[in-house]
Every structure is written in structure tokens, then in C-alpha cells.
Scaffold this motif. Structure first.
Motif, PDB file in Angstrom:
ATOM      1  N   UNK A 122      53.624  50.711  60.565  1.00 38.84           N
ATOM      2  CA  UNK A 122      53.848  50.373  59.158  1.00 38.84           C
ATOM      3  C   UNK A 122      52.583  50.596  58.334  1.00 38.84           C
ATOM      4  N   UNK A 123      51.420  50.349  58.928  1.00 40.08           N
ATOM      5  CA  UNK A 123      50.172  50.537  58.192  1.00 40.08           C
ATOM      6  C   UNK A 123      49.996  51.978  57.749  1.00 40.08           C
ATOM      7  N   UNK A 124      50.467  52.917  58.559  1.00 44.12           N
ATOM      8  CA  UNK A 124      50.372  54.320  58.165  1.00 44.12           C
ATOM      9  C   UNK A 124      51.522  54.714  57.238  1.00 44.12           C
ATOM     10  N   UNK A 125      52.717  54.222  57.545  1.00 43.09           N
ATOM     11  CA  UNK A 125      53.881  54.595  56.736  1.00 43.09           C
ATOM     12  C   UNK A 125      53.696  54.202  55.278  1.00 43.09           C
ATOM     13  N   UNK A 126      53.107  53.036  55.040  1.00 44.80           N
ATOM     14  CA  UNK A 126      52.970  52.549  53.664  1.00 44.80           C
ATOM     15  C   UNK A 126      51.987  53.398  52.855  1.00 44.80           C
ATOM     16  N   UNK A 127      51.150  54.186  53.517  1.00 46.61           N
ATOM     17  CA  UNK A 127      50.195  55.045  52.804  1.00 46.61           C
ATOM     18  C   UNK A 127      50.778  56.413  52.462  1.00 46.61           C
ATOM     19  N   UNK A 128      51.942  56.744  52.973  1.00 46.80           N
ATOM     20  CA  UNK A 128      52.555  58.048  52.703  1.00 46.80           C
ATOM     21  C   UNK A 128      52.911  58.143  51.227  1.00 46.80           C
ATOM     22  N   UNK A 129      52.407  59.199  50.560  1.00 44.96           N
ATOM     23  CA  UNK A 129      52.614  59.295  49.109  1.00 44.96           C
ATOM     24  C   UNK A 129      53.257  60.592  48.657  1.00 44.96           C
ATOM     25  N   UNK A 130      53.701  61.416  49.616  1.00 43.71           N
ATOM     26  CA  UNK A 130      54.448  62.617  49.245  1.00 43.71           C
ATOM     27  C   UNK A 130      55.390  62.994  50.381  1.00 43.71           C
ATOM     28  N   UNK A 131      56.373  63.806  50.052  1.00 45.27           N
ATOM     29  CA  UNK A 131      57.436  64.097  51.008  1.00 45.27           C
ATOM     30  C   UNK A 131      56.928  64.880  52.215  1.00 45.27           C
ATOM     31  N   UNK A 132      55.994  65.792  52.003  1.00 45.30           N
ATOM     32  CA  UNK A 132      55.450  66.568  53.130  1.00 45.30           C
ATOM     33  C   UNK A 132      54.781  65.652  54.153  1.00 45.30           C
ATOM     34  N   UNK A 133      54.032  64.677  53.647  1.00 46.70           N
ATOM     35  CA  UNK A 133      53.376  63.730  54.556  1.00 46.70           C
ATOM     36  C   UNK A 133      54.405  62.885  55.295  1.00 46.70           C
ATOM     37  N   UNK A 134      55.480  62.521  54.598  1.00 50.58           N
ATOM     38  CA  UNK A 134      56.539  61.744  55.237  1.00 50.58           C
ATOM     39  C   UNK A 134      57.227  62.526  56.333  1.00 50.58           C
ATOM     40  N   UNK A 135      57.528  63.787  56.036  1.00 53.28           N
ATOM     41  CA  UNK A 135      58.174  64.640  57.043  1.00 53.28           C
ATOM     42  C   UNK A 135      57.262  64.826  58.243  1.00 53.28           C
ATOM     43  N   UNK A 136      55.980  65.039  57.974  1.00 55.00           N
ATOM     44  CA  UNK A 136      55.032  65.248  59.068  1.00 55.00           C
ATOM     45  C   UNK A 136      54.953  64.012  59.968  1.00 55.00           C
ATOM     46  N   UNK A 137      54.941  62.817  59.355  1.00 59.28           N
ATOM     47  CA  UNK A 137      54.851  61.604  60.166  1.00 59.28           C
ATOM     48  C   UNK A 137      56.080  61.441  61.049  1.00 59.28           C
ATOM     49  N   UNK A 138      57.273  61.517  60.454  1.00 61.71           N
ATOM     50  CA  UNK A 138      58.482  61.285  61.240  1.00 61.71           C
ATOM     51  C   UNK A 138      58.762  62.430  62.215  1.00 61.71           C
ATOM     52  N   UNK A 139      58.196  63.593  61.938  1.00 66.21           N
ATOM     53  CA  UNK A 139      58.292  64.690  62.898  1.00 66.21           C
ATOM     54  C   UNK A 139      57.538  64.362  64.178  1.00 66.21           C
ATOM     55  N   UNK A 140      56.577  63.438  64.099  1.00 67.76           N
ATOM     56  CA  UNK A 140      55.848  63.027  65.295  1.00 67.76           C
ATOM     57  C   UNK A 140      56.767  62.446  66.337  1.00 67.76           C
ATOM     58  N   UNK A 141      57.681  61.581  65.914  1.00 63.59           N
ATOM     59  CA  UNK A 141      58.666  61.036  66.845  1.00 63.59           C
ATOM     60  C   UNK A 141      59.602  62.130  67.350  1.00 63.59           C
ATOM     61  N   UNK A 142      59.991  63.041  66.453  1.00 61.18           N
ATOM     62  CA  UNK A 142      60.868  64.145  66.849  1.00 61.18           C
ATOM     63  C   UNK A 142      60.208  64.995  67.926  1.00 61.18           C
ATOM     64  N   UNK A 143      58.925  65.262  67.760  1.00 62.54           N
ATOM     65  CA  UNK A 143      58.215  66.116  68.718  1.00 62.54           C
ATOM     66  C   UNK A 143      58.054  65.427  70.079  1.00 62.54           C
ATOM     67  N   UNK A 144      57.838  64.122  70.066  1.00 58.76           N
ATOM     68  CA  UNK A 144      57.724  63.393  71.337  1.00 58.76           C
ATOM     69  C   UNK A 144      59.057  63.399  72.078  1.00 58.76           C
ATOM     70  N   UNK A 145      60.132  63.104  71.364  1.00 60.99           N
ATOM     71  CA  UNK A 145      61.454  63.098  72.004  1.00 60.99           C
ATOM     72  C   UNK A 145      61.800  64.475  72.544  1.00 60.99           C
ATOM     73  N   UNK A 146      61.513  65.513  71.776  1.00 56.60           N
ATOM     74  CA  UNK A 146      61.792  66.869  72.252  1.00 56.60           C
ATOM     75  C   UNK A 146      60.902  67.258  73.423  1.00 56.60           C
ATOM     76  N   UNK A 147      59.665  66.774  73.439  1.00 56.85           N
ATOM     77  CA  UNK A 147      58.791  67.031  74.592  1.00 56.85           C
ATOM     78  C   UNK A 147      59.359  66.371  75.838  1.00 56.85           C
ATOM     79  N   UNK A 148      59.883  65.165  75.699  1.00 53.35           N
ATOM     80  CA  UNK A 148      60.505  64.476  76.832  1.00 53.35           C
ATOM     81  C   UNK A 148      61.756  65.209  77.290  1.00 53.35           C
ATOM     82  N   UNK A 149      62.544  65.651  76.327  1.00 56.62           N
ATOM     83  CA  UNK A 149      63.789  66.369  76.635  1.00 56.62           C
ATOM     84  C   UNK A 149      63.506  67.668  77.387  1.00 56.62           C
ATOM     85  N   UNK A 150      62.506  68.399  76.961  1.00 56.35           N
ATOM     86  CA  UNK A 150      62.226  69.722  77.525  1.00 56.35           C
ATOM     87  C   UNK A 150      61.277  69.678  78.725  1.00 56.35           C
ATOM     88  N   UNK A 151      60.695  68.526  78.987  1.00 59.42           N
ATOM     89  CA  UNK A 151      59.797  68.399  80.141  1.00 59.42           C
ATOM     90  C   UNK A 151      60.565  68.740  81.417  1.00 59.42           C
TER      91      UNK A 151
END
Length: 250
Positions: A67-96
Motif C-alpha cells: 500500500x505504501x507504494x500503491x498510494x504514490x502512483x500518480x499516473x496510469x503508466x506507473x500503475x500498469x507497471x506496478x500491477x504488471x509485477x504480479x502478472x510477471x511473477x504469476x506467469x514466471x510460476x506458470x512457465x517455470x
């Protein structure tokens, strides 16, 4: 333990990937990125036949997004980049190419439920209740939904998403397929994880790898799907509702 980390320890052909953050094992973007890299690298490590994903500390497996990082997000690109972090971890687990066993010693919230759902086999303690709180803060569990629905079913996913302020019991999680078994103590959990992981690690690695592919059939589109879901969250996190709600949690 005060400093966040992700580390790999290899014992008897089992790779134990441990992540930690002092704020209830929440996941800022740097930890997500390091976790993704560690999973990918361990998948290529010839000294590892099976992976265990676990977190440090006692009663919280993962509190989800930082939450400390999420509350600092001030534009859509930064928001997409943050939530893409979870997407990339899940996909790394899936493709491992190696089976991933989850060790869930405590509560899992939001993205933490997604991590547990993305493992191939998950064991937990009786303290490992789960919650999807995203709707209550103005976003939604869009990125993790495919993993959670795949493991627990769409109806269980809907129930947890709509009842966003409740913790669901370990009995519920086991009954719906998130946990394969639940133990009374962390010590019993660790014993079970070790026995299972080392047993699997003694099997034919090629058979394990091919089985992993079979288990994840029909998910090849997740690279693009989870990115599209990250875009939804990345936009919603800029709303005044979400900003005001998150400030109360800081």
C-alpha cells in the motif's frame, strides 16, 4: 529480519525460494521483480528439480500489494507497471519448467492468494486464512483472478471478491482446492513440505517437467491476459476513492 529480500537455498535438489518484507510480507515492485527473476533463474538451475515457494516470518504469508507504494502512483503508466509485477511473477510460476510447492504458514491477502494459487501444490497451516480485499479499496483482484479461478473455481472466486472484508477459513481454502492439506503447526507444515519436495525431487526430472506442462494446458494466453488485467488495476488505482482509502491504511 528487518530488510526485504528474496533468496534461494538449495538442499537435496529442492530449491527453497524465500521472500520477505517487514510489512507483513507485502510486495513492492522491487521485491516482485526480484521474485520473478529468482523463479526464472531457479527454473534453469540444474541443481534444482523441485521448487518450494515460501515467505519469512510467522503468521503472514503475504499481505499482497504494498500500500505504501500503491498510494504514490500518480499516473496510469506507473500503475500498469506496478500491477504488471504480479502478472510477471504469476506467469514466471506458470512457465517455470519445475513443479512449485507452496508453503503458506499464515494469512494470505490479495496478491498473496494469487501466489498461493499459482503454485502447483500448496500446503498450509491452520492460520493461513485468505482474503481478497481489493474491491473494498476501490480496485479489484483482476490480475490474480485467472490463477485463483483456475485453482478454486469461479464461484469461490466470486464469493471472496464480493465479501471483500472477510477472511475465509483454511477449511474453506482446502475445500475449494487452494490448499491440498492443512497442518496445526508450522513445524508440521515444514516436515510435510520437506518430505513431499524431496520425494518429488527424486523422480525423473523430464517426467516432472512434462507433467507441469500438462497441468497448465490452456493458459498460453496468460501473458497477454494478465497484462490487460494489470491495465484495469493501473487505471482504477488513480481514482480518488482508492487514493483516499489507501491513505487510511498507511
Amino acid at each position: 529480519m528487518n530488510n526485504p529480500f528474496v533468496e534461494l537455498t538449495v538442499k537435496n535438489k529442492v530449491g527453497y525460494i524465500t521472500f520477505f518484507h517487514p510489512n507483513r510480507n507485502s510486495m513492492p515492485s522491487d521485491i516482485l521483480s526480484l521474485l520473478q527473476k529468482t523463479i526464472i533463474d531457479t527454473g534453469k538451475n540444474n541443481d534444482v528439480n523441485v521448487i518450494v515457494l515460501q515467505s519469512g516470518g510467522d503468521r503472514t504469508f503475504c499481505a499482497g500489494a504494498s500500500f505504501n507504494e500503491v498510494v504514490t502512483i500518480n499516473n496510469q503508466d506507473a500503475g500498469i507497471q506496478f500491477f504488471s509485477g504480479f502478472a510477471k511473477v504469476i506467469n514466471a510460476m506458470r512457465k517455470c519448467p519445475k513443479l512449485i510447492i507452496g508453503r503458506v504458514q499464515g494469512k494470505a491477502v490479495g496478491g498473496g492468494v494469487g501466489l498461493a494459487a499459482a503454485t502447483d501444490y500448496c500446503l498450509a497451516t491452520k492460520y493461513a486464512s485468505i482474503r481478497l480485499s481489493e474491491l473494498s479499496i476501490g480496485i479489484g483482484p483482476f490480475v490474480i483472478e485467472p490463477a485463483v479461478s483456475r485453482k478454486m473455481g469461479k464461484m469461490a472466486m466470486s464469493e471472496m471478491t464480493i465479501d471483500a472484508e472477510s477472511f475465509f477459513s483454511t477449511d474453506f481454502a482446502k475445500d475449494k482446492g487452494l490448499y491440498a492439506d492443512v497442518f496445526d503447526t508450522t513445524e508440521a507444515l515444514d516436515d510435510a513440505v520437506k518430505v513431499l519436495a524431496e520425494k518429488l525431487a527424486s523422480y525423473n526430472p523430464e517426467a516432472l517437467s512434462n507433467m507441469k506442462k500438462v497441468l497448465w494446458e490452456g493458459t498460453d494466453h496468460w501473458d497477454s491476459l494478465l497484462l490487460e488485467r494489470a491495465k484495469i488495476s493501473g487505471k482504477l488505482v488513480l481514482s480518488e476513492f482508492t487514493k483516499n482509502t489507501l491513505k487510511r491504511f498507511r
